[in-house]
Design a protein around this motif. Structure first.
Motif, PDB file in Angstrom:
ATOM      1  N   CYS A  20       6.634   9.399   4.636  1.00 57.48           N
ATOM      2  CA  CYS A  20       5.205   9.384   4.300  1.00 57.48           C
ATOM      3  C   CYS A  20       4.517   8.204   4.996  1.00 57.48           C
ATOM      4  O   CYS A  20       3.340   8.276   5.331  1.00 57.48           O
ATOM      5  N   TRP A  21       5.263   7.113   5.176  1.00 58.35           N
ATOM      6  CA  TRP A  21       4.725   5.881   5.753  1.00 58.35           C
ATOM      7  C   TRP A  21       5.665   5.343   6.826  1.00 58.35           C
ATOM      8  O   TRP A  21       6.873   5.585   6.759  1.00 58.35           O
TER       9      TRP A  21
ATOM     10  N   VAL B 162       1.533  -1.044   8.559  1.00 61.53           N
ATOM     11  CA  VAL B 162       2.114  -0.081   7.629  1.00 61.53           C
ATOM     12  C   VAL B 162       1.101   1.059   7.580  1.00 61.53           C
ATOM     13  O   VAL B 162       0.009   0.904   7.037  1.00 61.53           O
ATOM     14  N   VAL B 163       1.487   2.180   8.203  1.00 61.26           N
ATOM     15  CA  VAL B 163       0.559   3.292   8.413  1.00 61.26           C
ATOM     16  C   VAL B 163       1.265   4.621   8.168  1.00 61.26           C
ATOM     17  O   VAL B 163       2.484   4.664   8.024  1.00 61.26           O
ATOM     18  N   THR B 164       0.484   5.693   8.167  1.00 63.29           N
ATOM     19  CA  THR B 164       1.085   7.021   8.047  1.00 63.29           C
ATOM     20  C   THR B 164       1.441   7.523   9.445  1.00 63.29           C
ATOM     21  O   THR B 164       0.922   7.004  10.445  1.00 63.29           O
TER      22      THR B 164
ATOM     23  N   ASP C 192      -1.338   8.067  12.005  1.00 58.59           N
ATOM     24  CA  ASP C 192      -2.174   6.944  12.418  1.00 58.59           C
ATOM     25  C   ASP C 192      -1.822   6.379  13.794  1.00 58.59           C
ATOM     26  O   ASP C 192      -2.125   5.221  14.095  1.00 58.59           O
TER      27      ASP C 192
ATOM     28  N   PHE D  45       9.463   5.916   3.397  1.00 58.45           N
ATOM     29  CA  PHE D  45       9.066   5.164   4.581  1.00 58.45           C
ATOM     30  C   PHE D  45      10.228   5.076   5.557  1.00 58.45           C
ATOM     31  O   PHE D  45      11.382   5.366   5.219  1.00 58.45           O
TER      32      PHE D  45
ATOM     33  N   LYS E  42       0.809  -1.227   0.000  1.00 63.23           N
ATOM     34  CA  LYS E  42       0.000   0.000   0.000  1.00 63.23           C
ATOM     35  C   LYS E  42       0.840   1.274   0.000  1.00 63.23           C
ATOM     36  O   LYS E  42       0.309   2.366  -0.144  1.00 63.23           O
ATOM     37  N   ILE E  43       2.169   1.148   0.131  1.00 67.57           N
ATOM     38  CA  ILE E  43       3.027   2.328   0.052  1.00 67.57           C
ATOM     39  C   ILE E  43       3.248   2.642  -1.431  1.00 67.57           C
ATOM     40  O   ILE E  43       3.799   1.816  -2.158  1.00 67.57           O
TER      41      ILE E  43
END
Length: 177
Positions: free
Chosen positions: A143-144, A159-161, A164, A109, A102-103
């Motif tokens: 960003c992630w 795997v989040v921002t 989150d 990251f 999803k990145i």
């Protein structure tokens, strides 16, 4: 130990039971009266399972603090967990690989590892996992975030921002700005 948790909650030392009651009351108010919390052997760490999306819980907690800063007294941080796997390099790496899709390719990251009661070394985990994510690394303002939370024999992976996560201290501090 609960092996299907989807929230990792931290509290002050000796306030774990209070934090457990508080998070369960909040989750009940959010619509999940069947949520479960487990105080772990690790000081200040609780594992929580809710039927509500972990990211929705984070947003709701931020809204609670925005409307009534002192309603949350014992819960210090809440981290969303998307997958729980055995705390072994191959298992962690496989979970990260499946979530990292999803990145976006042009996004950056970083890998964040917090480990408790584990023989694994943080740098070993980061080196092993980072090679699975073919994106630009940015340790300052990614960003992630590839979040790896190890509690004993289990690893919670997300795997989040950077938005989150929930920290009651940060949310309360930001209200005064």
């Amino acid at each position: 130990m609960m092996d299907d948790f989807n929230l990792l909650v931290s509290s002050s030392r000796f306030r774990e039971e209070d934090a457990s009651d508080e998070i369960l009351d909040l989750l009940d108010a959010f619509g999940d009266s069947n949520a479960k919390a487990e105080v772990t052997r690790v000081v200040g760490i609780l594992l929580v399972k809710t039927s509500i999306s972990p990211l929705a819980v984070i947003k709701k907690l931020k809204n609670v603090v925005a409307s009534d800063p002192w309603e949350i007294k014992y819960v210090m941080r809440v981290l969303p967990i998307e997958k729980v796997v055995p705390a072994e390099l191959e298992e962690i790496s496989g979970a990260v690989l499946s979530l990292a899709t999803k990145i976006p390719y042009n996004a950056s990251f970083k890998v964040s590892v917090e480990k408790r009661h584990s023989h694994l070394h943080s740098h070993e985990i980061i080196d092993y996992v980072a090679q699975e994510v073919n994106r630009k690394v940015d340790l300052e303002s990614p960003c992630w975030v590839v979040l790896i939370e190890i509690v004993g024999r289990l690893a919670g992976i997300s795997v989040v921002t950077p938005d989150d996560f929930f920290s009651s201290m940060v949310e309360k501090r930001d209200l005064t700005r």
